[in-house]
Design a protein around this motif. Sequence first.
Motif, short mmCIF file in Angstrom:
data_model
loop_
_atom_site.label_atom_id
_atom_site.label_comp_id
_atom_site.label_asym_id
_atom_site.label_seq_id
_atom_site.Cartn_x
_atom_site.Cartn_y
_atom_site.Cartn_z
N ASN A 176 3.41 1.22 -8.50
CA ASN A 176 4.33 1.03 -9.56
C ASN A 176 5.26 0.24 -9.27
N ILE A 177 6.17 0.46 -8.07
CA ILE A 177 7.21 0.45 -6.82
C ILE A 177 6.88 -1.31 -7.92
N SER A 178 8.54 -1.85 -9.02
CA SER A 178 8.43 -2.77 -9.22
C SER A 178 9.85 -3.47 -8.49
N LEU A 179 9.36 -4.23 -7.35
CA LEU A 179 9.87 -5.09 -6.30
C LEU A 179 10.79 -6.06 -6.97
N ASN A 180 10.20 -6.68 -7.72
CA ASN A 180 11.84 -7.56 -8.49
C ASN A 180 13.31 -6.95 -8.96
N LEU A 214 4.90 -4.64 0.17
CA LEU A 214 5.67 -5.09 1.12
C LEU A 214 6.93 -6.30 1.31
N LEU A 215 7.43 -5.66 1.54
CA LEU A 215 8.61 -6.68 1.97
C LEU A 215 8.75 -7.14 3.20
N SER A 216 9.99 -8.71 3.56
CA SER A 216 10.04 -8.87 4.27
C SER A 216 11.45 -9.87 3.91
N ILE A 217 12.18 -9.30 5.01
CA ILE A 217 13.63 -9.19 5.51
C ILE A 217 13.24 -10.20 6.44
N SER A 218 14.48 -11.37 6.54
CA SER A 218 14.53 -12.84 7.32
C SER A 218 15.83 -12.78 7.37
N GLU A 258 17.16 -13.51 3.42
CA GLU A 258 16.53 -14.27 3.29
C GLU A 258 15.05 -12.48 2.67
N ILE A 259 14.36 -12.44 1.78
CA ILE A 259 14.11 -11.09 1.39
C ILE A 259 12.81 -11.44 -0.07
N GLU A 260 11.29 -11.34 0.59
CA GLU A 260 10.88 -12.26 -0.04
C GLU A 260 9.64 -10.60 -0.09
N VAL A 261 8.43 -11.05 -1.49
CA VAL A 261 7.30 -10.02 -0.71
C VAL A 261 6.02 -10.89 -0.31
N LEU A 262 5.80 -9.73 0.08
CA LEU A 262 4.89 -10.97 1.12
C LEU A 262 2.81 -10.52 0.57
N GLY A 263 3.13 -11.63 -0.38
CA GLY A 263 1.38 -11.19 -0.90
C GLY A 263 1.66 -10.64 -2.41
N GLU A 264 1.03 -10.99 -3.13
CA GLU A 264 0.58 -10.69 -4.10
C GLU A 264 0.48 -9.22 -4.58
N VAL A 320 19.29 -22.04 16.75
CA VAL A 320 18.95 -20.61 15.66
C VAL A 320 17.44 -19.79 15.83
N TYR A 321 17.77 -18.93 15.95
CA TYR A 321 15.82 -18.47 16.18
C TYR A 321 16.31 -17.21 14.45
N SER A 322 14.95 -17.34 14.61
CA SER A 322 14.25 -16.40 12.89
C SER A 322 14.10 -15.15 13.31
N THR A 323 14.60 -14.02 13.10
CA THR A 323 14.03 -12.75 13.06
C THR A 323 13.62 -11.88 11.11
N GLN A 324 12.82 -11.55 11.53
CA GLN A 324 11.82 -10.78 10.35
C GLN A 324 11.60 -9.71 10.09
N ALA A 325 12.16 -8.46 9.60
CA ALA A 325 11.30 -7.47 9.41
C ALA A 325 10.67 -6.93 8.42
N THR A 326 9.47 -6.22 8.28
CA THR A 326 8.57 -5.50 7.33
C THR A 326 8.45 -4.42 6.70
N ILE A 327 9.23 -3.81 5.11
CA ILE A 327 9.04 -2.61 5.14
C ILE A 327 8.16 -2.49 3.76
N LYS A 328 7.33 -1.08 4.02
CA LYS A 328 7.52 -1.30 2.62
C LYS A 328 7.77 -0.33 1.49
N ILE A 329 7.72 -0.61 0.36
CA ILE A 329 8.99 0.39 -1.12
C ILE A 329 7.46 1.84 -1.24
N LEU A 330 8.29 2.91 -0.76
CA LEU A 330 6.60 4.10 -1.63
C LEU A 330 7.18 4.15 -3.25
N ASP A 331 6.35 4.66 -3.45
CA ASP A 331 6.68 5.85 -4.94
C ASP A 331 7.27 6.54 -4.50
#
Length: 771
Positions: free
Chosen positions: A83-87, A228-232, A218-224, A53-64
């Motif tokens: 002011n985007i709500s990543l949740n 940036l969202l990390s999709i793996s 797996e989708i999570e926020v990169l930092g507080e 099994v290999y891990s694949t990851q992409a990183t994006i930024k949500i724009l307002d």
Amino acid sequence: MNNFPLYEDFKEEETIDYKSIILKFFRYWPWFLSAFIIALFAFFLTLRYQPTVYSTQATIKILDEQEASGLSFDVSSIFKRSNISLNNEIPLFNSHRIVSQVVKKLVLNVKYYQLGNVSAREVFNPPFKVNYKNNIDTLRTKLVYEIAFTSKGYQITNLETDETITTSSLSYQGDSSGFPIKVELTEATTIEDYEDKVFTFEINSIDDTTSDLREQLEIEVLGEETDLLSISLDYINGKQAQKILNTLIAVYEADGISDRQQVSDRTIKFIDDRFTSLLAELDAIEERKRKYKTDNNISFIEADAGVSLQNRSMKEEALFNIETQLLLSEILKKNLVNNSSFQLLPGNIGIESGTINELVADYNSSLLEYEKLKTSAGNNNPTVTTLKTNVSELKNNIAVSIKGYIQQLQTTLKQRETAQQTANSDFAALPQKENKLRKIVRQQNLKESLYLFLLQKREEASVTSAVTVSNVKIIDYALTNPIPVGPKKLLNLLIAVTIGFLVPFGIISLLFLFDNKVFDANDILAINKTTPILMEVPLTKNEADKKELDEIFRTLIHNALFLRPEKKTKEALSILVTSAIQGEGKTFLSFNIAEGLAKMGKKVVLVGADIRNPQIHKYTNTSRERLGIVNYVVDKSLDWKSLVTSHTINSNTLDIIKCGSIPPNPTNILMSQRFEELISELKKHYDFIIFDSAPSLLVSDTLVMAHFADITLFSIRSKVTEKKLIEFSTKLINDQKIKNAAYVINGIDLSKVRYGYKYNYGYGYGYGSRP
């Protein structure tokens, strides 16, 4: 009186003997070794056939909204907080609606496997492609097929129904019953290349495949402090995982663009609908104008000159603007009234009220946010409820504002009409026909101006829709880490080693837990710490063991003599040997004790007091049919000496009195006066009297004759006597139903001892482990 402190002298403080526990388990080392070997074999077998099994990851930024519309190329803006709500965005990214589109685009619901010698492995570039002929959205159960290539073509088998079809065509169209599939070989595939190869493929429902993929994402926020969202995705094929993540981002982008284009598309649709009615109105006005001129023979009227004409023109222009605003307001009001549910309103259609335009824009923005969050979070979400209330309030505010604005326009219109009438008084000299014609022309110009105005707004909405950009900025497309994340070799090895230890440990512990047999002295001491244990007699398996047995019983006799009570007369010492139940070796002990005393030159008589199940004759190789105790008690003419059978041991003699005939009332025999007289005679003529008694738990014979014994020996057989029987004998001792009692353990297996001693006599002696 108990003068034998054999175990008491060596008794230590009660502490946990870890060494003894370890050695007890160590005796089962073959179990542990076998378990370790099996566990390691399972580990290496799993490692061999479990896919990497290999891990694949992409990183994006949500724009307002501002960033998305501004198309900023400032790299530093990527790391600024918006002011985007990543949740809210994370559930939308992993929503069933979005992920199902990815499944359909990549046909992830169809999986291909190639059968090997041991297992099947999933392949992502099979020599054929499969399509489900029916509507895939209606499929609810998994379909599994096997395709086997032969020299003449390939054979397709439905593994659920075992139906089989054979074809040599490069494209199989299938049917609607057992084979609702279409199979097409790829262009680079030849049947000869895959001869004797077997593949299987399964067609899953879209819902099941979507659910499985959502669990893997797996989708999570990169930092507080970033947007940036990390999709793996952990997957067995890196390229396939990259396709999945990149397609997921593309589908999310398209969905966001579609949402942002809805306002423009709604405006275009509204204007197109309005164009139809405007064209009809313009045609009607043109017809009225033509008919009026024809009926009144009017072809051209020269423009009035002077100040009056200029003043009238200004009034007309002001009146025109008011009527235009009033007409636009009525149109928006009509659209708002007809819009019973929440729908987008046309934005910026030309109304000059900034308040109304701002409320319409806020209403459309809130409505889009409400629709998006309702899709991902559901109607019962508190945020959705709040947004719904906000949209409803904005709609009401728009209605109130339009109403007030129309009232204001109507008031202004009346004022403008009054001013127009004043201006028209200057034209009193003009013919009335010219005045009526001008009204018709004015209406025509109004409709034409409105038509051109709406046409301009439509073009603006079309341009806005065409240039709508995504609210996603891709930082990194999907990349696969070449270092595998599974299987976790070290963790799996640790698990295998742990299982290899715990399984035999647990089984052995359960054996110990449910083992209710006495094995050695420790088991007796755990129940009865006061009664001495004279000896642990080992098993005799060969002639060498039998020779050592003589020395063991000499030691046993020596230990037993410490229990001898003080006597004023020189009567024989009587030793009663009993057990709790049958088969615990009491006859074996009584015979060997008697034989040992005889070898020491003592005058000994062995009395077979177990008159229910006599066993002494087996040790002398003689017949049981001989006069004995029962005959002596019944026949008063018999002399006790006639009962004695002499057993020669080397140069020594052991006298034996058997039980004789088995009576129907054994207890009465032992309680008789004549039996007591027999014991008295024996005490006068012998040094030792050894009683082979009946089991004390089963019958009362032993307790009846217990008062004749100076010493009572309880026979305990290793791995046969149950621990609860020790409690029975302990109660007899505590109740003083027997006196000067001690335990003798026989049947100890020296080959399974945990630790032991070696006496100078050469025989082994020690405590044993459990069977």
